[in-house]
Structure formats: structure tokens, C-alpha cells
Design an enzyme around this catalytic site. Structure first.
Site, PDB file in Angstrom:
ATOM      1  N   GLU A 363       0.989  -1.159   0.140  1.00 20.53           N
ATOM      2  CA  GLU A 363       0.064   0.079   0.064  1.00 20.53           C
ATOM      3  C   GLU A 363       0.846   1.330   0.177  1.00 20.53           C
ATOM      4  O   GLU A 363       0.566   2.162   0.600  1.00 20.53           O
ATOM      5  CB  GLU A 363      -1.090   0.002   1.134  1.00 20.53           C
TER       6      GLU A 363
HETATM    7  N1  COS Z   1      -6.024  12.181  -3.959  1.00 21.19           N
HETATM    8  C1  COS Z   1      -6.568  12.715  -5.148  1.00 21.19           C
HETATM    9  N2  COS Z   1      -6.241  12.651  -6.199  1.00 21.19           N
HETATM   10  C2  COS Z   1      -4.728  12.395  -6.380  1.00 21.19           C
HETATM   11  C3  COS Z   1      -4.063  11.828  -5.268  1.00 21.19           C
HETATM   12  C4  COS Z   1      -4.907  11.966  -3.903  1.00 21.19           C
HETATM   13  N3  COS Z   1      -4.544  11.182  -2.886  1.00 21.19           N
HETATM   14  N4  COS Z   1      -2.735  11.825  -5.349  1.00 21.19           N
HETATM   15  C5  COS Z   1      -2.500  12.190  -6.835  1.00 21.19           C
HETATM   16  N5  COS Z   1      -3.948  12.489  -7.393  1.00 21.19           N
HETATM   17  C6  COS Z   1      -4.167  12.856  -8.691  1.00 21.19           C
HETATM   18  C7  COS Z   1      -3.103  14.397  -8.893  1.00 21.19           C
HETATM   19  O1  COS Z   1      -4.011  15.609  -8.488  1.00 21.19           O
HETATM   20  C8  COS Z   1      -3.114  14.135 -10.364  1.00 21.19           C
HETATM   21  O2  COS Z   1      -4.233  14.360 -11.112  1.00 21.19           O
HETATM   22  P1  COS Z   1      -4.317  15.593 -12.440  1.00 21.19           P
HETATM   23  O3  COS Z   1      -3.263  15.255 -13.419  1.00 21.19           O
HETATM   24  O4  COS Z   1      -5.620  15.680 -12.695  1.00 21.19           O
HETATM   25  O5  COS Z   1      -3.775  17.007 -11.740  1.00 21.19           O
HETATM   26  C9  COS Z   1      -2.870  12.613 -10.631  1.00 21.19           C
HETATM   27  O6  COS Z   1      -3.488  12.218  -9.571  1.00 21.19           O
HETATM   28  C10 COS Z   1      -1.474  12.297 -10.775  1.00 21.19           C
HETATM   29  O7  COS Z   1      -0.714  12.649  -9.431  1.00 21.19           O
HETATM   30  P2  COS Z   1       0.876  12.877  -9.787  1.00 21.19           P
HETATM   31  O8  COS Z   1       1.281  13.565 -10.715  1.00 21.19           O
HETATM   32  O9  COS Z   1       1.054  13.142  -8.137  1.00 21.19           O
HETATM   33  O10 COS Z   1       1.265  11.365  -9.821  1.00 21.19           O
HETATM   34  P3  COS Z   1       2.683  10.724  -9.817  1.00 21.19           P
HETATM   35  O11 COS Z   1       2.678   9.729 -10.988  1.00 21.19           O
HETATM   36  O12 COS Z   1       3.727  11.638  -9.449  1.00 21.19           O
HETATM   37  O13 COS Z   1       2.414   9.812  -8.372  1.00 21.19           O
HETATM   38  C11 COS Z   1       2.281   9.045  -6.212  1.00 21.19           C
HETATM   39  C12 COS Z   1       2.188  10.021  -7.153  1.00 21.19           C
HETATM   40  C13 COS Z   1       3.873   8.671  -6.110  1.00 21.19           C
HETATM   41  C14 COS Z   1       1.646   9.612  -4.989  1.00 21.19           C
HETATM   42  C15 COS Z   1       1.434   7.799  -6.439  1.00 21.19           C
HETATM   43  O14 COS Z   1       1.776   6.968  -7.794  1.00 21.19           O
HETATM   44  C16 COS Z   1       1.392   6.462  -5.430  1.00 21.19           C
HETATM   45  O15 COS Z   1       0.789   6.753  -4.414  1.00 21.19           O
HETATM   46  N6  COS Z   1       1.989   5.487  -5.814  1.00 21.19           N
HETATM   47  C17 COS Z   1       2.090   4.359  -4.875  1.00 21.19           C
HETATM   48  C18 COS Z   1       1.060   3.357  -5.316  1.00 21.19           C
HETATM   49  C19 COS Z   1       0.956   2.435  -4.455  1.00 21.19           C
HETATM   50  O16 COS Z   1       0.697   2.573  -2.982  1.00 21.19           O
HETATM   51  N7  COS Z   1       1.041   1.173  -4.661  1.00 21.19           N
HETATM   52  C20 COS Z   1       1.001   0.002  -4.051  1.00 21.19           C
HETATM   53  C21 COS Z   1       0.013  -0.988  -4.603  1.00 21.19           C
HETATM   54  S1  COS Z   1      -1.492  -0.973  -3.812  1.00 21.19           S
HETATM   55  S2  COS Z   1      -1.078  -2.460  -2.609  1.00 21.19           S
END
Ligand code: COS
Length: 379
Positions: A363
């Protein structure tokens, strides 16, 4: 500020503690050895209301708050994180995701049996080449008019073989990148689904982790959650709550190991006295207790923010980061306090140490939590 729990929250905590200390403890070592799925525990926990703990009673849930969920997760995880991860995925990813963003039809058809625990759910985001970098979805959901055609492979899926319902994140419009991603509710018995072998994991061995493959699986359009292209935001928002569950799990693993180390250090004697009387051990116990208390506050703060309807993404990332590191450190120290006994299965602490490691990975790894926190503070 009010640090008191309500009567209802204390009752939930007590019920989870009783179940863990009376029932989970009986076969946890045997299930760790055999990797057998704890179906009988899932059934019993469902009867006690733990599979839909936060779901509105209108949809057959127990209607408790997120603080109660944290308290329950800590107690279950003190004894068996393989069982608590099943509870966590079902509650904070699947039930929450459908309740918060699903249609009335989806809630009637899927949320009710999930909240009752008659079926369990799984959350399918990770792929062979997309875990942390979640935008890089290779699984495709091609729009075919009144249905989607689903193709691809998902990896490391908790409840992968035992789930009745999958929430599948898939790309529908690659040219739109993350804005083209959808989330679909997929029934496990749909044609074209195959499940890979049980992953032979280091810890949480009796949770059910598999790859899931989709070949031309037809998914009705009405099973898409939210608007076209909502899938990535769905995943991000749902994971914010999921991380509270995993943080509470890490907290429970840490406090379970600490309680065992505390007990052992009052019984085991060296150099003519109980080892708790040696400062080397007493100071370890003091550091363990202090870090666990801090992790508990992080978890409860994130849960409280969620219950208040305030933003909780950064708080849940901090809670998960701190609690997971605390779990890893505390369990390692608990093994050290037990000496040779800590290295053998029957004393439980080596298992808790193996379980702790996963909380730094799934996660969102600890490194992903630091991305989320640093982006917020550098805004
Ligand atoms: N809530 C709502 N929207 C979100 C958000 C959140 N917490 N985090 C990101 N977004 C939205 C952003 O606003 C953006 O939208 P817009 O393009 O419309 O502005 C979009 O999602 C992309 O966000 P961002 O550019 O920040 O994406 P990144 O690729 O830089 O990634 C992280 C952000 C690293 C936070 C994300 O990829 C992540 O959480 N990765 C881990 C996933 C995970 O937990 N994997 C484990 C598997 S599940 S067991």
C-alpha cells in the site's frame, strides 16, 4: 483535545482483543507454517461485524468510525497480521471504495455482501511493472460500447484467489495517460480470469497473495466506478484510507512483539536477576513503548481527521511511514531481548518481525510515503 475513547470504541477494541487472544492465537503458528487461508476466522469475524466495520448499516455494515477500525486492527494484528490484512483490504480499500464512489446499483449488488463478509474483495492495482509508479498501467479496459474488454496481469494481490469481487484498475485511453485509467468491479467467476499460484511469502504467510490474469474478460459498463477516467484518482483516494489500516496493522505488530518482550524480560533471569532489571533491557523496553505510543497517536490522528471529513492523505502517509518503521525496529529488538528463543517459531516474535517487513512495502512503500509527505511540505 479529548484523549478518551467512547464506550462503543472500547467495546470494539475489547471484542477484537478477545477474538485475537482466544481464537487467532490457537492456530496462528500452524497457519504460518502451512500458509493455509484462514477461512474460518474470516467467517467468524464477519459474524462479529469486522468485515464491514465502517460501512453504513444501510448497506449491512457495522457503521463504526475510523478510530474504532484502528483499535480493532491493532488488536487483531498483535496476534495475526495475515488475518488483519484480509480485514483491512476488505474494509478500507474495497468496501470504502464502493461506498464512497460507487453507484446505488453497485452498493446494492456488491457492497452489501462485502460488508456482511459473505464474500471478500480484492484491490488490483499493482502489475509486474507498475507498483510504486501506479500511473504505468499495462492492463487495458477497452471500451466496447456496453461493456469493457479487460486484458492484462495484476501482481501481489491480497485475497487474490479467495475474493468474490475484484476492483480492477485498468487503462482505457492510453493517450490520456493517468486520466484515461478506469476502475471496474469484476466478478471473480467471470469468463477469462485465471489465478496464479499462491505466493510463498516471507511473512503474512496465510494471507492469500496471487497474480491474477485477465484474457478478454467482458465487464458490463455499469460496473465502472465513477466517470470515465476516474480510476487513478479512485486508487489514490482509496489508498489514503487503506494506509490508515496498514499503519494500524504495523502498530499492532509492534505492540504484540513489545508485550511478549516485556513479559519475557520479567521472567527470564541472567546474572542472578530478571533481565528487565538490567538497564540494557529496561532502556530497550522504554524506547519500544515510547515509539509505539507515538505510532498510536499518528494512527489515531489520521483516523480522527478522516472521521471529521478533513484531508487526511498526509497524516495517513506519516502514520504508515512511522508505524511501519516502528514495527520493523520493535520486532527486531523483541527478537534480541528473547535471545536464542526469539529465533525459533514458538516464541512468535520472529514471525512478527517477518510480518513487520511487509508493512514497509505494501500500500505504498516507505519511500512512496516520503514522496507524498515531502510534496505536501514543499508545496
Ligand atoms: N487524491 C486525489 N488525487 C490524487 C492524489 C490523491 N491522494 N494523489 C494524486 N492525485 C491526482 C493528482 O492530482 C493528479 O491529477 P491531475 O493530473 O488531474 O492533476 C494525478 O492524480 C497524478 O498525480 P501525480 O502527478 O502526483 O502522480 P505521480 O505519478 O507523481 O504519483 C504517487 C504520485 C507517487 C503518490 C502515486 O503514484 C502513488 O501513490 N504510488 C504508490 C501506489 C501504491 O501505493 N502502490 C502499492 C500498490 S497497492 S497495494
Amino acid at each position: 483535545m479529548n484523549f478518551n475513547f467512547t464506550e462503543e470504541q472500547i467495546l470494539i477494541q475489547q471484542a477484537a482483543r478477545d477474538y485475537a487472544q482466544r481464537e487467532l492465537i490457537k492456530d496462528v503458528l500452524q497457519r504460518d507454517a502451512s500458509s493455509e487461508f484462514p477461512a474460518h476466522h474470516v467467517k467468524a469475524l464477519a459474524e462479529l461485524g469486522f468485515m464491514g466495520i465502517m460501512t453504513d448499516p444501510v448497506y449491512d455494515g457495522a457503521g463504526m468510525d475510523t478510530i474504532s477500525y484502528v483499535l480493532a486492527m491493532e488488536e487483531l494484528s498483535k496476534v495475526d497480521a495475515s488475518v488483519s490484512v484480509i480485514v483491512s483490504v476488505n474494509n478500507s480499500l474495497v468496501c470504502y471504495g464502493i461506498e464512497a464512489f460507487g453507484s446505488n446499483m453497485q452498493k446494492e449488488k456488491y457492497l452489501r455482501p462485502l460488508a456482511r463478509g459473505e464474500i471478500i474483495g480484492a484491490f488490483l492495482l499493482s502489475e509486474p511493472e507498475a507498483g510504486s509508479d501506479a500511473t504505468m498501467q499495462r492492463t487495458t479496459a477497452e471500451d466496447k460500447g456496453d461493456y469493457y474488454l479487460l486484458n492484462g496481469t495484476k501482481n501481489w494481490i491480497t485475497n487474490g484467489n479467495s475474493a468474490g469481487v475484484y476492483l480492477v484498475i485498468a487503462q482505457s485511453h492510453p493517450e490520456k495517460k493517468h486520466k484515461g485509467i478506469n476502475v471496474l468491479i469484476v466478478e471473480r467467476n467471470s469468463q477469462g480470469i485465471s489465478v496464479g499460484p499462491h505466493e510463498d511469502k516471507m511473512g503474512m504467510r496465510s494471507s492469500d497473495t496471487h497474480s491474477v490474469m485477465f484474457t478478454d474478460v467482458k465487464v458490463p459498463k455499469e460496473n465502472r466506478i465513477g466517470d470515465d477516467g476516474f480510476g487513478f484518482r479512485f486508487a489514490m483516494q482509496t489508498l489514503e484510507g487503506g494506509r490508515i489500516g496498514i499503519a494500524a496493522q504495523a502498530l499492532g505488530i509492534a505492540s504484540g512483539a513489545y508485550e511478549r518482550a516485556l513479559q519475557y524480560s520479567k521472567e527470564r533471569k541472567t546474572f542472578g536477576t530478571e533481565i528487565a532489571n538490567h538497564q540494557a533491557i529496561a532502556f530497550k523496553l522504554a524506547d519500544m513503548a515510547t515509539n509505539i505510543e507515538a505510532a498510536r497517536f499518528f494512527c489515531l490522528k489520521a483516523a480522527w481527521l478522516k472521521d471529521q471529513g478533513q484531508p487526511y492523505g498526509t497524516a495517513s502517509a506519516m502514520a504508515k511511514l512511522f508505524a511501519a518503521d516502528t514495527a520493523m525496529w520493535v520486532t527486531t529488538e523483541a527478537v534480541q531481548i528473547h535471545g536464542g528463543y526469539g529465533y525459533v517459531r514458538e516464541y512468535h516474535v520472529e514471525r512478527l518481525m517477518r510480518e513487520a517487513k511487509l508493512t514497509q512495502i505494501y500500500e505504498g512503500t516507505s519511500e512512496i510515503q516520503k514522496i507524498i509527505i515531502s510534496r505536501e511540505i514543499l508545496k
